[in-house]
Design a protein around this motif. Structure first.
Motif, PDB file in Angstrom:
ATOM      1  N   SER A   1      -1.485  13.140   0.351  1.00  0.00           N
ATOM      2  CA  SER A   1       0.259  12.983   0.428  1.00  0.00           C
ATOM      3  C   SER A   1       0.785  14.059  -0.714  1.00  0.00           C
ATOM      4  N   LEU A   2      -0.737  14.904  -1.716  1.00  0.00           N
ATOM      5  CA  LEU A   2       0.133  15.643  -2.630  1.00  0.00           C
ATOM      6  C   LEU A   2       0.514  16.311  -2.054  1.00  0.00           C
TER       7      LEU A   2
ATOM      8  N   LEU B   1       0.801  -1.211   0.269  1.00  0.00           N
ATOM      9  CA  LEU B   1      -0.030   0.093  -0.480  1.00  0.00           C
ATOM     10  C   LEU B   1       1.216   0.933   0.014  1.00  0.00           C
ATOM     11  N   SER B   2       1.964   1.073   0.459  1.00  0.00           N
ATOM     12  CA  SER B   2       2.887   2.361   0.875  1.00  0.00           C
ATOM     13  C   SER B   2       3.748   2.031  -0.660  1.00  0.00           C
ATOM     14  N   LEU B   3       4.427   1.453  -1.413  1.00  0.00           N
ATOM     15  CA  LEU B   3       4.644   1.650  -2.311  1.00  0.00           C
ATOM     16  C   LEU B   3       3.816   2.337  -3.378  1.00  0.00           C
ATOM     17  N   ARG B   4       2.783   1.822  -3.226  1.00  0.00           N
ATOM     18  CA  ARG B   4       1.265   1.920  -4.246  1.00  0.00           C
ATOM     19  C   ARG B   4       1.259   3.543  -4.285  1.00  0.00           C
ATOM     20  N   LEU B   5       1.050   3.917  -2.640  1.00  0.00           N
ATOM     21  CA  LEU B   5       0.589   5.216  -2.814  1.00  0.00           C
ATOM     22  C   LEU B   5       1.980   6.492  -2.593  1.00  0.00           C
ATOM     23  N   ALA B   6       2.680   5.893  -2.863  1.00  0.00           N
ATOM     24  CA  ALA B   6       4.215   6.707  -3.271  1.00  0.00           C
ATOM     25  C   ALA B   6       4.698   7.113  -4.710  1.00  0.00           C
ATOM     26  N   ALA B   7       4.275   5.484  -5.549  1.00  0.00           N
ATOM     27  CA  ALA B   7       4.448   5.920  -6.869  1.00  0.00           C
ATOM     28  C   ALA B   7       3.323   6.754  -8.087  1.00  0.00           C
ATOM     29  N   ILE B   8       1.961   6.634  -6.720  1.00  0.00           N
ATOM     30  CA  ILE B   8       0.932   7.549  -7.069  1.00  0.00           C
ATOM     31  C   ILE B   8       1.401   8.839  -7.385  1.00  0.00           C
ATOM     32  N   VAL B   9       1.561   9.279  -5.370  1.00  0.00           N
ATOM     33  CA  VAL B   9       2.047  10.630  -5.827  1.00  0.00           C
ATOM     34  C   VAL B   9       3.202  11.157  -6.693  1.00  0.00           C
ATOM     35  N   CYS B  10       4.450  10.500  -6.572  1.00  0.00           N
ATOM     36  CA  CYS B  10       5.469  10.825  -6.908  1.00  0.00           C
ATOM     37  C   CYS B  10       5.239  11.287  -8.488  1.00  0.00           C
TER      38      CYS B  10
END
Lengths: 368, 227
Positions: B97-98, B11-20
């Protein structure tokens, strides 16, 4: 192709660039000290700075006319600009730098044009390298070639060769002249060095404080500077206030006494009267130095004085001589050594009449 | 050895990838505008962008929660469109997060743009290039290090965020339960083995990414001045 320009722009409360001139085909030197407005003028011509008022035409095309609301963008003016620090793209090879301005051409045209210009400027062997991997002189050649490969209608050079030695510089200029011989572009070349003006220029415009001080051939502008600021630019180190004592119209000379001194100089005749105040300019390199009283000379001015200081600057020895007034004298290090000069010793300075220039001051300035 | 909390890590990796990714797309134009605009009130925008650097995450999270709640216009619009609220969902987490990571993308990229020699940009113009062409052929290639730094920092910052996630997302396994919250939970429940394993994974993962990035951005085209 002829450039006509009329530009007025206020850069700060106490500096306004206000010029009007025409540049014929060939090299026109824009000559002036730093802060005289040379670079701003070039930026206005290139469309990188919008002047408050003005009109610029290149050939028959109007690229700027503030009253008519015309201000063609830099990328559409069709001119070549070589920046002071060249501004080659560091991440591209020389070949890609040259291709950059040819984006709208077919690859085969790009290759052909690049090959031609690389041959003209002798950089064909550098095409695969990056700007960081070639010498300073080679970079200058690449920058020139990049600005010319697009077939511009005007070339603007902002002191591009100032960092180069004389030999490298004159070779590059020869290649530029050869390239331009058939094309007849107006080329504006900024410099603050009077040596470059003599060496390169056909036509000179001298700028000072944002205004054109003088215009003409290098000889006209630099050899007979009637204006003191120009005389300083042109390498006159010595200036003396003086009073005209006698005028000898028949001999074409007059005698002047230097202010606060009893030293007298014989100078060329100028349009003035006895008792008038004048200013005399003398190049430090035009003054001879002797360690014994010289005799039998044709030079008319021999003054006895004391050597007060000796300083070395590059290949020039700068000597200060107190002879009624302080004179700056330039000699070579060898001459300094063979005469065994030491500070405090008595010396004689010798100045030809024709080495003394009368420069007017203030409102009394005569046109060139 | 306790097993890793793969659900939270994923979940964290997915969140970070999308936000990034989203930040790269919207942060680059913001950075460009902040660097090149001559607007006199620009500093106000700069201050807003930099706010997440100084605000406590709980304060930011609180305002985001209010803004996306079912009583706010944003929250109602989202509910009308998707059928469910934004608060305590993955989408709400992305939005928060954005905002939270925006300065970490904008500032390094803006700084890199500002370091690009202006005369190169002007040279490009005198060679007939449009602004877009100048941007992609000159400005971006010479700002690669700053862009990579922005990507890494905003990715890492999103991966490690805690306060905002807790305020906006809560702690729903598989939906809003990120790695940092999972570790916190394990510690609270005295599950030290799970906490150790997950924390170690995060530590090693972060180190490997940073080492890779720094090894790849060693000045690929240094210019020798006046050689």
């Amino acid at each position: 192709m002829i450039l006509t320009a009329e530009i007025r722009t206020r850069l700060s409360p106490d500096f306004t660039l206000d010029v009007r001139f025409t540049a014929p085909p060939g090299i026109t030197m824009l000559f002036g000290a730093s802060g005289s407005g040379k670079t701003t003028l070039l930026r206005c011509l290139a469309g990188l700075h919008r002047p408050d008022a003005g009109r610029v035409t290149i050939g028959d095309r109007v690229v700027l006319d503030r009253t008519a609301g015309i201000d063609v963008a830099a990328r559409e003016r069709g001119l070549g600009y070589v920046f002071q620090h060249l501004a080659l793209f560091p991440h591209m090879t020389v070949e890609h730098n040259l291709h950059y301005g040819l984006a709208h051409f077919h690859m085969s045209v790009r290759r052909e044009r690049t090959r031609e210009i690389a041959a003209s400027f002798k950089i064909a062997h550098l095409l695969a390298r990056k700007p960081g991997e070639i010498s300073g002189g080679e970079r200058q050649r690449v920058a020139l070639a990049r600005s010319l490969v697009t077939n511009p209608r005007l070339l603007l050079l902002d002191e591009p060769l100032s960092a180069l030695d004389h030999v490298t510089k004159s070779r590059i200029i020869e290649d530029l002249r050869a390239w331009n011989a058939a094309r007849g572009l107006p080329i504006l070349y900024i410099t603050h060095s009077h040596r470059e003006v003599f060496a390169l220029g056909e036509h000179v415009i001298a700028l000072k404080g944002g205004r054109i001080l003088a215009e003409g051939t290098p000889q006209e502008v630099l050899e007979m500077p009637a204006h003191e600021p120009l005389a300083q630019l042109a390498g006159f180190e010595n200036f003396f206030d003086a009073t005209v004592m006698t005028v000898r119209s028949s001999g074409g000379t007059m005698h002047c006494r230097l202010a606060d001194s009893d030293a007298e100089l014989e100078v060329p005749l100028a349009r003035t009267t006895e008792g008038a105040a004048v200013r005399i300019a003398i190049r430090a390199g035009d003054i001879l130095l002797a360690i014994e009283a010289p005799r039998g000379l044709s030079a008319r001015n021999v003054l006895k004085g004391t050597l007060t200081s000796i300083q070395r600057e590059g290949a020039t020895m700068i000597l200060m001589v107190q002879a009624g007034a302080p004179f700056e004298v330039h000699v070579t290090p060898d001459a300094c050594e063979s005469l065994s000069l030491v500070e405090g010793q008595p010396v004689w300075i010798v100045i030809k009449t024709r080495s003394c220039r009368i420069v007017s001051t203030g409102s009394a300035a005569q046109p060139l | 050895m306790a097993s890793l909390d793969w659900s939270a890590i994923g979940l964290s990796l997915r969140l970070a990838a999308i936000v990034c990714t989203v930040l790269l797309v919207i942060g680059t134009p913001i950075a460009y505008w902040l660097t090149f605009s001559k607007w006199r009130w620009k500093f106000l925008v700069e201050s807003v962008v930099a706010l997440p650097l100084v605000l406590p995450p709980t304060v930011l999270g609180f305002y985001v929660l209010l803004a996306i709640g079912s009583r706010s216009p944003v929250g109602r619009a989202w509910e009308g469109w998707t059928g469910h609220g934004l608060a305590f969902t993955f989408e709400g987490l992305v939005l928060a997060s954005l905002l939270y990571s925006l300065p970490f993308m904008v500032q390094p990229i803006g700084a890199a743009f500002a370091r690009v020699d202006r005369s190169l940009i002007e040279a490009s113009a005198t060679l007939g290039a449009s602004r877009v062409r100048t941007f992609f052929r000159v400005t971006v290639p010479l700002s690669v290090e700053g862009i990579i730094t922005g990507i890494v920092l905003s990715f890492a910052h999103t991966l490690g965020e805690f306060g905002v996630v807790l305020m906006v997302g809560g702690n729903l396994p598989g939906t809003t339960r990120t790695v940092s919250i999972a570790i916190y939970d394990h510690v609270q429940a005295f599950q030290y083995d799970e906490a150790k394993a997950t924390a170690l994974f995060l530590l090693l993962f972060s180190f490997v990414i940073l080492a890779l990035v720094y090894s790849l951005t060693r000045k690929p085209w240094a210019v020798v001045p006046n050689a």
